[in-house]
Design a protein around this motif. Structure first.
Motif, PDB file in Angstrom:
ATOM      1  N   SER A  45       0.791  -1.186  -0.132  1.00 16.68           N
ATOM      2  CA  SER A  45      -0.066   0.102   0.021  1.00 16.68           C
ATOM      3  C   SER A  45       0.861   1.181   0.014  1.00 16.68           C
ATOM      4  N   ASN A  46       2.281   1.191  -0.159  1.00 17.01           N
ATOM      5  CA  ASN A  46       3.111   2.239  -0.286  1.00 17.01           C
ATOM      6  C   ASN A  46       2.785   2.859  -1.665  1.00 17.01           C
ATOM      7  N   LYS A  47       2.501   4.087  -1.296  1.00 15.57           N
ATOM      8  CA  LYS A  47       2.177   4.913  -2.477  1.00 15.57           C
ATOM      9  C   LYS A  47       3.129   5.191  -3.495  1.00 15.57           C
ATOM     10  N   GLY A  48       4.547   5.325  -2.819  1.00 11.01           N
ATOM     11  CA  GLY A  48       5.674   5.430  -3.952  1.00 11.01           C
ATOM     12  C   GLY A  48       5.916   4.086  -4.650  1.00 11.01           C
ATOM     13  N   LYS A  49       5.752   3.133  -4.071  1.00  9.25           N
ATOM     14  CA  LYS A  49       5.888   1.827  -4.747  1.00  9.25           C
ATOM     15  C   LYS A  49       4.867   1.644  -5.588  1.00  9.25           C
ATOM     16  N   VAL A  50       3.714   1.492  -5.302  1.00  8.08           N
ATOM     17  CA  VAL A  50       2.659   1.573  -6.097  1.00  8.08           C
ATOM     18  C   VAL A  50       2.874   2.229  -7.606  1.00  8.08           C
ATOM     19  N   ARG A  51       3.074   3.590  -7.471  1.00  9.78           N
ATOM     20  CA  ARG A  51       3.141   4.348  -8.619  1.00  9.78           C
ATOM     21  C   ARG A  51       4.375   3.741  -9.140  1.00  9.78           C
ATOM     22  N   GLU A  52       5.271   3.510  -8.893  1.00  8.89           N
ATOM     23  CA  GLU A  52       6.635   2.797  -9.549  1.00  8.89           C
ATOM     24  C   GLU A  52       6.437   1.682 -10.328  1.00  8.89           C
ATOM     25  N   ILE A  53       5.870   0.817  -9.626  1.00  7.70           N
ATOM     26  CA  ILE A  53       5.383  -0.625 -10.230  1.00  7.70           C
ATOM     27  C   ILE A  53       4.380  -0.486 -11.216  1.00  7.70           C
ATOM     28  N   ILE A  54       3.478   0.385 -10.924  1.00  5.56           N
ATOM     29  CA  ILE A  54       2.371   0.451 -11.995  1.00  5.56           C
ATOM     30  C   ILE A  54       2.861   1.024 -13.381  1.00  5.56           C
ATOM     31  N   GLU A  55       4.062   2.056 -13.180  1.00  2.00           N
ATOM     32  CA  GLU A  55       4.577   2.770 -14.350  1.00  2.00           C
ATOM     33  C   GLU A  55       5.313   1.422 -14.983  1.00  2.00           C
ATOM     34  N   THR A  81      25.665  12.992   2.911  1.00  2.00           N
ATOM     35  CA  THR A  81      24.824  13.525   3.922  1.00  2.00           C
ATOM     36  C   THR A  81      24.208  14.853   3.508  1.00  2.00           C
ATOM     37  N   ILE A  82      24.307  15.250   2.306  1.00  2.00           N
ATOM     38  CA  ILE A  82      23.605  16.262   1.860  1.00  2.00           C
ATOM     39  C   ILE A  82      22.349  15.956   0.798  1.00  2.00           C
ATOM     40  N   LEU A  83      20.887  16.396   1.235  1.00  2.00           N
ATOM     41  CA  LEU A  83      19.959  16.135   0.462  1.00  2.00           C
ATOM     42  C   LEU A  83      19.932  16.875  -0.672  1.00  2.00           C
ATOM     43  N   LYS A  84      19.798  16.045  -1.831  1.00  2.00           N
ATOM     44  CA  LYS A  84      19.775  16.993  -3.100  1.00  2.00           C
ATOM     45  C   LYS A  84      18.594  16.553  -4.017  1.00  2.00           C
ATOM     46  N   GLY A  85      17.433  17.317  -4.439  1.00  2.00           N
ATOM     47  CA  GLY A  85      16.395  16.898  -5.276  1.00  2.00           C
ATOM     48  C   GLY A  85      15.094  16.539  -4.500  1.00  2.00           C
ATOM     49  N   GLU A  86      14.030  16.560  -5.215  1.00  2.00           N
ATOM     50  CA  GLU A  86      12.821  16.301  -4.673  1.00  2.00           C
ATOM     51  C   GLU A  86      12.148  15.469  -5.594  1.00  2.00           C
ATOM     52  N   ASN A  87      12.805  14.812  -6.495  1.00  2.00           N
ATOM     53  CA  ASN A  87      12.112  13.741  -7.231  1.00  2.00           C
ATOM     54  C   ASN A  87      12.340  12.300  -6.790  1.00  2.00           C
ATOM     55  N   GLY A  88      11.224  11.504  -6.324  1.00  2.00           N
ATOM     56  CA  GLY A  88      11.614  10.290  -5.906  1.00  2.00           C
ATOM     57  C   GLY A  88      10.983  10.096  -4.395  1.00  2.00           C
ATOM     58  N   PHE A  89      11.560   9.082  -3.732  1.00  2.00           N
ATOM     59  CA  PHE A  89      10.960   8.814  -2.318  1.00  2.00           C
ATOM     60  C   PHE A  89      12.209   8.095  -1.709  1.00  2.00           C
ATOM     61  N   GLY A  90      11.739   7.939  -0.444  1.00  2.00           N
ATOM     62  CA  GLY A  90      12.759   7.189   0.131  1.00  2.00           C
ATOM     63  C   GLY A  90      13.959   7.935   0.598  1.00  2.00           C
ATOM     64  N   TYR A  91      15.100   7.038   0.307  1.00  2.00           N
ATOM     65  CA  TYR A  91      16.530   7.763   0.279  1.00  2.00           C
ATOM     66  C   TYR A  91      16.885   8.099  -1.043  1.00  2.00           C
ATOM     67  N   ASP A  92      16.100   8.425  -1.930  1.00  2.00           N
ATOM     68  CA  ASP A  92      16.661   8.952  -3.267  1.00  2.00           C
ATOM     69  C   ASP A  92      17.683  10.173  -3.094  1.00  2.00           C
ATOM     70  N   PRO A  93      17.164  11.278  -2.069  1.00  2.00           N
ATOM     71  CA  PRO A  93      17.971  12.457  -2.280  1.00  2.00           C
ATOM     72  C   PRO A  93      19.188  12.533  -1.732  1.00  2.00           C
ATOM     73  N   ILE A  94      19.840  11.270  -1.291  1.00  2.00           N
ATOM     74  CA  ILE A  94      21.223  11.150  -0.716  1.00  2.00           C
ATOM     75  C   ILE A  94      21.655  10.090  -1.683  1.00  2.00           C
ATOM     76  N   PHE A  95      21.008   9.457  -2.664  1.00  2.00           N
ATOM     77  CA  PHE A  95      21.889   8.044  -3.108  1.00  2.00           C
ATOM     78  C   PHE A  95      22.142   8.619  -4.927  1.00  2.00           C
ATOM     79  N   THR A  96      23.516   8.563  -5.007  1.00  2.00           N
ATOM     80  CA  THR A  96      23.977   8.833  -6.249  1.00  2.00           C
ATOM     81  C   THR A  96      24.333   7.557  -6.943  1.00  2.00           C
ATOM     82  N   PRO A  97      23.777   7.246  -8.122  1.00  2.00           N
ATOM     83  CA  PRO A  97      24.260   6.047  -9.028  1.00  2.00           C
ATOM     84  C   PRO A  97      25.608   5.962  -9.291  1.00  2.00           C
TER      85      PRO A  97
END
Length: 208
Positions: free
Chosen positions: A8-18, A144-160
């Motif tokens: 029922s996690n809205k972020g996961k639901v949205r991503e999986i449906i896409e 340790t620096i949060l960047k960006g508003e796109n995504g959810f969870g730990y996305d603002p601190i994870f750089t691929p």
């Protein structure tokens, strides 16, 4: 063939449906009332299977194909934490923001501005044909620096790996090609198509 998501996690639901846009997909809470599932497995795979089994049983629909995702981030300098506890790292009832800020604090306590890290996604599939589980991974680093508003969870601190921007800054179409969940779902699609094929063949034989 109805595909039901055991989340029922809205972020996961949205991503999986896409990612499964060409298939008929429903969050299980569209079909039955939500209920608590105790995720007491020791691995992502075990927890994904626990969720998929629970929802499949609760639906009472033998024809449903239930998929469940269990995913999280593992940080090298933290000994692999938060790992399977990623969704509740900040404690009972913690929000995505709470979890994120706790991870940032944990890095600072180690005196680290960044660390190698990776995401894992395990996707379990439960149907009358049986059970299976596939995995996907995404490697990179956390800071340790949060960047960006796109995504959810730990996305603002994870750089691929290979990128200068965090998942919170990258465009959705770029993230889809990198995502641990999208990699696992590509494998899950193959298994779902096999189930569909088997049912088509069974239906054809039944009418002969």
């Amino acid at each position: 063939m109805r595909i039901v998501l055991a989340t029922s996690n809205k972020g996961k639901v949205r991503e999986i449906i896409e990612l499964l846009h060409d298939r008929e997909v429903f969050p299980y809470t569209d079909l039955i009332e939500g209920f608590e599932i105790i995720e007491d497995g020791a691995t992502f795979k075990e927890n994904a299977l626990i969720k998929a089994r629970a929802v499949y049983a609760a639906l009472g629909d033998a024809e449903a194909v239930v998929i469940a995702d269990d995913s999280g981030i593992s940080v090298d300098i933290l000994g692999g934490a938060p790992g399977i506890y990623s969704a509740r790292y900040g404690g009972e009832g913690a929000s995505d923001r709470d979890n994120l800020l706790k991870l940032v604090e944990a890095l600072k306590e180690k005196g680290a501005e960044c660390s190698d890290a990776h995401y894992t996604a395990a996707i379990a599939i439960v149907s009358k044909e049986g059970e299976s589980c596939v995995h996907g991974w995404m490697h990179g680093s956390v800071g340790t620096i949060l960047k960006g508003e796109n995504g959810f969870g730990y996305d603002p601190i994870f750089t691929p790996a290979g990128y200068a921007q965090t998942l919170g800054e990258l465009a959705n179409d770029v993230k889809k090609g990198l995502s641990h969940r999208s990699k696992a779902l590509e494998l899950a699609k193959i298994l779902i198509d096999q189930i569909k094929f088997l049912r088509t063949q069974t239906g054809s034989l039944a009418t002969k």
